[in-house]
Design an enzyme around this catalytic site. Structure first.
Site, PDB file in Angstrom:
ATOM      1  CG  MET A   1      34.874   6.443 -90.267  1.00 12.28           C
ATOM      2  SD  MET A   1      33.464   7.960 -90.145  1.00 12.28           S
ATOM      3  CE  MET A   1      34.892   9.220 -89.291  1.00 12.28           C
TER       4      MET A   1
ATOM      5  CE  LYS B   1      41.211   8.725 -80.080  1.00 18.25           C
ATOM      6  NZ  LYS B   1      40.078   8.468 -80.892  1.00 18.25           N
TER       7      LYS B   1
ATOM      8  CB  SER C   1      41.911   9.501 -89.077  1.00 17.19           C
ATOM      9  OG  SER C   1      41.837   7.863 -88.831  1.00 17.19           O
ATOM     10  NE  ARG C   2      37.869  15.233 -87.013  1.00 16.62           N
ATOM     11  CZ  ARG C   2      37.044  14.016 -86.623  1.00 16.62           C
ATOM     12  NH1 ARG C   2      36.910  13.335 -85.760  1.00 16.62           N
ATOM     13  NH2 ARG C   2      36.149  14.652 -86.513  1.00 16.62           N
TER      14      ARG C   2
ATOM     15  CD  GLN D   1      30.406   8.644 -87.479  1.00 16.39           C
ATOM     16  OE1 GLN D   1      29.634   7.338 -88.181  1.00 16.39           O
ATOM     17  NE2 GLN D   1      31.515   8.777 -87.063  1.00 16.39           N
TER      18      GLN D   1
ATOM     19  CG  LEU E   1      43.449   2.054 -92.492  1.00 16.86           C
ATOM     20  CD1 LEU E   1      43.483   0.596 -92.846  1.00 16.86           C
ATOM     21  CD2 LEU E   1      42.080   1.893 -90.955  1.00 16.86           C
TER      22      LEU E   1
ATOM     23  N   GLY F   1      45.984   2.151 -83.613  1.00 14.99           N
ATOM     24  CA  GLY F   1      45.263   1.805 -83.118  1.00 14.99           C
ATOM     25  C   GLY F   1      44.063   1.168 -84.219  1.00 14.99           C
ATOM     26  CG  HIS F   2      41.835   2.508 -87.721  1.00 15.14           C
ATOM     27  ND1 HIS F   2      42.984   3.412 -88.397  1.00 15.14           N
ATOM     28  CD2 HIS F   2      41.349   2.082 -87.500  1.00 15.14           C
ATOM     29  CE1 HIS F   2      41.866   4.577 -88.009  1.00 15.14           C
ATOM     30  NE2 HIS F   2      40.959   3.980 -87.251  1.00 15.14           N
TER      31      HIS F   2
HETATM   32  P1  AMP Z   1      37.308   5.015 -86.654  1.00 15.28           P
HETATM   33  O1  AMP Z   1      37.847   5.491 -88.270  1.00 15.28           O
HETATM   34  O2  AMP Z   1      37.888   6.771 -85.985  1.00 15.28           O
HETATM   35  O3  AMP Z   1      36.012   5.616 -86.766  1.00 15.28           O
HETATM   36  O4  AMP Z   1      37.836   4.372 -85.614  1.00 15.28           O
HETATM   37  C1  AMP Z   1      37.900   2.461 -85.968  1.00 15.28           C
HETATM   38  C2  AMP Z   1      37.526   2.133 -85.157  1.00 15.28           C
HETATM   39  O5  AMP Z   1      38.338   2.463 -84.381  1.00 15.28           O
HETATM   40  C3  AMP Z   1      36.852   2.212 -83.426  1.00 15.28           C
HETATM   41  O6  AMP Z   1      35.990   0.961 -83.164  1.00 15.28           O
HETATM   42  C4  AMP Z   1      37.281   3.358 -83.027  1.00 15.28           C
HETATM   43  O7  AMP Z   1      37.435   3.152 -81.833  1.00 15.28           O
HETATM   44  C5  AMP Z   1      39.248   2.706 -83.189  1.00 15.28           C
HETATM   45  N1  AMP Z   1      40.312   3.422 -82.593  1.00 15.28           N
HETATM   46  C6  AMP Z   1      40.879   4.287 -82.864  1.00 15.28           C
HETATM   47  N2  AMP Z   1      41.298   4.946 -82.782  1.00 15.28           N
HETATM   48  C7  AMP Z   1      41.563   3.928 -81.874  1.00 15.28           C
HETATM   49  C8  AMP Z   1      42.661   4.407 -81.011  1.00 15.28           C
HETATM   50  N3  AMP Z   1      44.359   4.698 -80.834  1.00 15.28           N
HETATM   51  N4  AMP Z   1      43.410   2.561 -80.276  1.00 15.28           N
HETATM   52  C9  AMP Z   1      42.354   1.796 -80.553  1.00 15.28           C
HETATM   53  N5  AMP Z   1      41.055   2.132 -81.565  1.00 15.28           N
HETATM   54  C10 AMP Z   1      41.595   2.904 -82.253  1.00 15.28           C
END
Ligand code: AMP
Length: 272
Positions: A26, A145, A182-183, A57, A29, A32-33
């Site tokens: 989303m 996560k 991201s938050r 969502q 970045l 984690g991403h």
């Molecule tokens: P999001 O942008 O929050 O929807 O996350 C996109 C992807 O990145 C999802 O598969 C998350 O599980 C993964 N993700 C988010 N935060 C982390 C993190 N700290 N470590 C590893 N993967 C992450």
């Protein structure tokens, strides 16, 4: 890197490629991403990353509108990581077609986050199902996560016999404890320190349960310790057997402690 806004262009781009790896995000970045993308790059397939803040969502309009967005910074990072293609669709491009598969929602969707965020996982699966039909990736990279989300996507893929393999990726943490999210940009330094203390407490609790061979796991003491740090709202904190997807009772089960709590207005989730 190619930046594509429409699925017809994306399908065209993909047509000539053998195997696609896909990392849905989303945006906003962070490290984690970055880890997911680096892991996907190792496979040496064509790598598509998406940025789409999925309104379906979110449980409140305010949460959706305040979700961190920073497209310019994200594009710079994706370029640096040598991603082949960014798919950055608008709402219509994702939702204006009828999918072949209906979504499959496993009953685990009613537990943990599902209890507190009605419709959240339907929203996630709705979009993931659409991405899978547009992109048909061989490999789908997801972070542990969001473990519940990962399991539910896996159950959907299995149930619908979709030819995509999930690659689960480890959680990347700030100062070893706070998962990048991201938050997190909404947290000030004091709040970051509180969050780190909470994740330390949870990790320690899991260690103690195993060390002391606890036969009847209770997380009440842990809850009180978290409230004592000034946290006003814990949504849930549960030990879950990750194979049976049920509450874990004994130390020797394959379990993780899942939690969701608020630091002021920021909701954090994790599993340890
Ligand atoms: P999001 O942008 O929050 O929807 O996350 C996109 C992807 O990145 C999802 O598969 C998350 O599980 C993964 N993700 C988010 N935060 C982390 C993190 N700290 N470590 C590893 N993967 C992450």
């Amino acid at each position: 890197m190619k930046i594509i806004r429409q699925k017809k262009d994306l399908k065209n781009f993909i047509k000539s490629k053998n195997t696609i790896s896909f990392v849905p995000t989303m945006g906003g970045l962070h490290k984690g991403h970055e880890q997911l993308i680096k892991q996907a790059k190792n496979k040496k397939q064509t790598l598509v990353v998406s940025i789409f803040v999925n309104p379906k969502q979110f449980n409140s309009k305010k949460d959706f509108s305040s979700y961190p967005r920073n497209l310019k910074k994200d594009i710079n990072l994706l370029n640096k990581l040598k991603v082949d293609c960014l798919y950055y669709p608008n709402y219509k491009d994702i939702f204006n077609f009828k999918t072949k598969n209906k979504i499959y929602l496993h009953p685990f969707s009613k537990k943990l986050c599902g209890k507190f965020r009605p419709g959240h996982f339907e929203g996630v699966l709705n979009v993931v199902n659409r991405f899978l039909e547009i992109i048909k990736p061989k490999f789908l990279y997801l972070g542990k996560k969001d473990f519940q989300q990962l399991i539910l996507i896996k159950k959907h893929i299995l149930n619908k016999q979709i030819d995509t393999t999930i690659v689960p990726c480890e959680t990347i943490r700030f100062k070893k404890f706070l998962p990048f999210s991201s938050r997190n940009i909404h947290l000030n330094n004091n709040e970051i320190n509180s969050a780190i203390k909470i994740f330390k407490l949870i990790k320690n609790e899991k260690y103690e349960i195993k060390k002391n061979k606890i036969k009847n796991i209770s997380l009440n003491k842990l809850k009180h310790q978290i409230y004592d740090l000034g946290i006003k709202k814990i949504e849930y904190i549960d030990a879950i057997n990750i194979k049976k997807l049920k509450i874990a009772k004994k130390y020797n089960e394959n379990f993780k402690i899942f939690c969701a709590f608020y630091i002021n207005k920021v909701r954090l989730i994790d599993n340890i």
